[in-house]
Enzyme design. Structure first.
Site, PDB file in Angstrom:
ATOM      1  N   LYS A 194     -39.702 -11.811  31.769  1.00 37.17           N
ATOM      2  CA  LYS A 194     -39.510 -10.692  30.859  1.00 37.17           C
ATOM      3  C   LYS A 194     -39.486 -11.214  29.438  1.00 37.17           C
ATOM      4  CE  LYS A 194     -36.077 -11.310  29.062  1.00 37.17           C
ATOM      5  NZ  LYS A 194     -35.625 -12.450  28.200  1.00 37.17           N
TER       6      LYS A 194
ATOM      7  N   TYR B  52     -32.224  -6.204  28.363  1.00 34.43           N
ATOM      8  CA  TYR B  52     -31.251  -6.102  29.463  1.00 34.43           C
ATOM      9  C   TYR B  52     -30.417  -4.820  29.341  1.00 34.43           C
ATOM     10  CZ  TYR B  52     -32.266 -10.919  30.812  1.00 34.43           C
ATOM     11  OH  TYR B  52     -32.899 -12.063  31.238  1.00 34.43           O
TER      12      TYR B  52
END
Ligand code: NAD
Length: 394
Positions: free
Chosen positions: A157, A245
């Site tokens: 990511k 996140y």
């Protein structure tokens, strides 16, 4: 899945006395009462997995691309706990480092590649999956070349810098009939799975709000942080690196997609770290059920990785929420605080095995390219909301 998870839950109850806060901490195991000592930082690390590994022939072969901090400190050691995945090849610009690591991990020296001969990995039948752990701005190129070489792809990511790059990665995997998964480790981590189950099963009552905060100080002396200050290599600032996140947590806790986004951004004037990328972004997401999520992202404050889920009956706190280990989950009700003590597992091994199993069963992984694309699309809208000062309809 959640039933087996629930059976792993034991309860550590923090007795709460109104007006006096927390007064006693006691630990109740399922059999008898065991006082479980808190693990110190020196003991930090996931609890060893007890189940025996399957025979090597049942494991898919993985190549790691980019032997930086995350690859060498977290991912490569985690293959030892995988049941379906084994490390068989390395791709690096630093031959000496690659040879040393190959020796350490029992990787055949003939399976060391560099960025120039990377495409010849197509001729290596030992490699089934390629794991891209490069700076964000290189994810698209190496994922696409990997898929074109006929390999399945795990990509770190954020998926890529732009929506167009994400779409090209998805198209390349589709064209080669290979799987593409984004390494959203929190979606495989037992504490986060428990939080999702608690939030979505109604055990907290009706969900009203979420707050999620992710922050750390960008350290220009750390080589792994140098490229993070470079827009071309990083794609964005704190949002792309760690605010993602907060965004992910809001999406997987609700199981919904946001309908509206508002945001503000601020970078300390004159701070050389933030010449190209942003320091802080705060954003609010409105979900269809009415849940409002307040999320923060920063490169300017001390380590923070937390999540709170506010329900009409209880508030769930996960802090740290997205660390590598040592998570803590507390459920606060009117007269009690209850800590859920969940068996820690190696989330990296779990996510890698998930892709291997998805390949073996020919199933779509839980976090495919489309999941990464959605975050990149939303992060671009967060930037737009901050830039324009307008609430954006998704
Ligand atoms: P890092 O700088 O330590 O590693 C990057 C590697 O890429 C290095 O070995 C470097 O030599 C190599 N590289 C190749 N070409 C490069 C170039 N042109 N410029 C700079 N480096 C180049 O960084 P890292 O912290 O290991 O992050 C790598 C990736 O992993 C990023 O996408 C990051 O977002 C991701 N990451 C994920 C997590 C997680 O918890 N999932 C944690 C940390 C990092």
């Amino acid at each position: 899945m959640f039933d087996s998870l629930k059976s792993e839950l034991t309860r550590r109850t923090l007795l709460y006395k109104a007006g006096f806060g927390l007064i006693t901490v006691s630990t109740f195991g399922t059999i008898g009462t065991i006082l479980k000592p808190t693990r110190t930082l020196a003991q930090a690390g996931p609890a060893p997995t007890k189940e025996p590994s399957l025979p090597p022939e049942k494991k898919l072969g993985w190549a790691v691309v980019g032997l930086g901090k995350f690859a060498t400190e977290q991912i490569m050691p985690s293959f030892g706990e995988c049941k379906r995945s084994k490390l068989v090849a390395l791709v690096s610009g630093d031959r000496t480092k690659a040879e040393r690591l190959a020796q350490q991990y029992g990787v055949n020296q003939k399976n060391i590649y560099n960025y120039q001969n990377y495409d010849t990995i197509r001729d290596n039948p030992e490699v089934d999956v390629i794991y891209i752990i490069l700076p964000n701005g290189l994810h698209a190129e190496y994922s696409i070349r990997g898929a074109q070489a006929g390999k399945h792809i795990m990509c770190e990511k954020p998926m890529a810098n732009t929506v167009e790059e994400c779409q090209a990665m998805i198209a390349a995997a589709k064209k080669s009939d290979r799987k593409l998964m984004i390494a959203y480790r929190a979606q495989y981590e037992p504490y986060n799975l428990a939080a999702i189950e608690l939030a979505q099963s109604g055990k907290l009552g009706k969900l009203k709000a979420i707050t999620s905060d992710h922050g750390r100080n960008l350290d220009p002396k750390d080589p792994a942080d140098r490229w993070r200050a470079n827009k071309k290599l990083a794609g964005g600032g704190s949002l792309y690196d760690i605010g993602i996140y907060s965004l992910q947590a809001a999406r997987y806790i609700t199981g919904e997609e946001p309908q509206e986004i508002s945001a503000m951004s601020y970078s300390t004037p004159g701070d050389p770290r933030f010449r190209e990328v942003e320091e802080n972004v705060n954003f609010v997401l409105r979900f269809p059920s009415g849940v409002l999520a307040n999320c923060t992202s920063s490169y300017g404050y001390s380590d923070t990785k937390r999540l709170q889920v506010f329900g009409s009956d209880a508030v769930l706190e996960l802090d740290p929420a997205t660390d590598y280990y040592q998570h803590r989950l507390i459920i606060k009700r009117k007269n009690s605080n209850e800590e859920q003590n969940i068996q820690e597992k190696n989330q990296f091994a779990l996510e890698m095995d998930h892709l291997s199993e998805s390949i073996m069963a020919n199933k779509q992984p839980k976090t495919p390219g489309e999941e990464g694309l959605q975050d990149v699309r939303l992060m671009q809208l967060i930037y737009e909301a901050a830039r324009t000062g307008k609430t954006i309809k998704v």
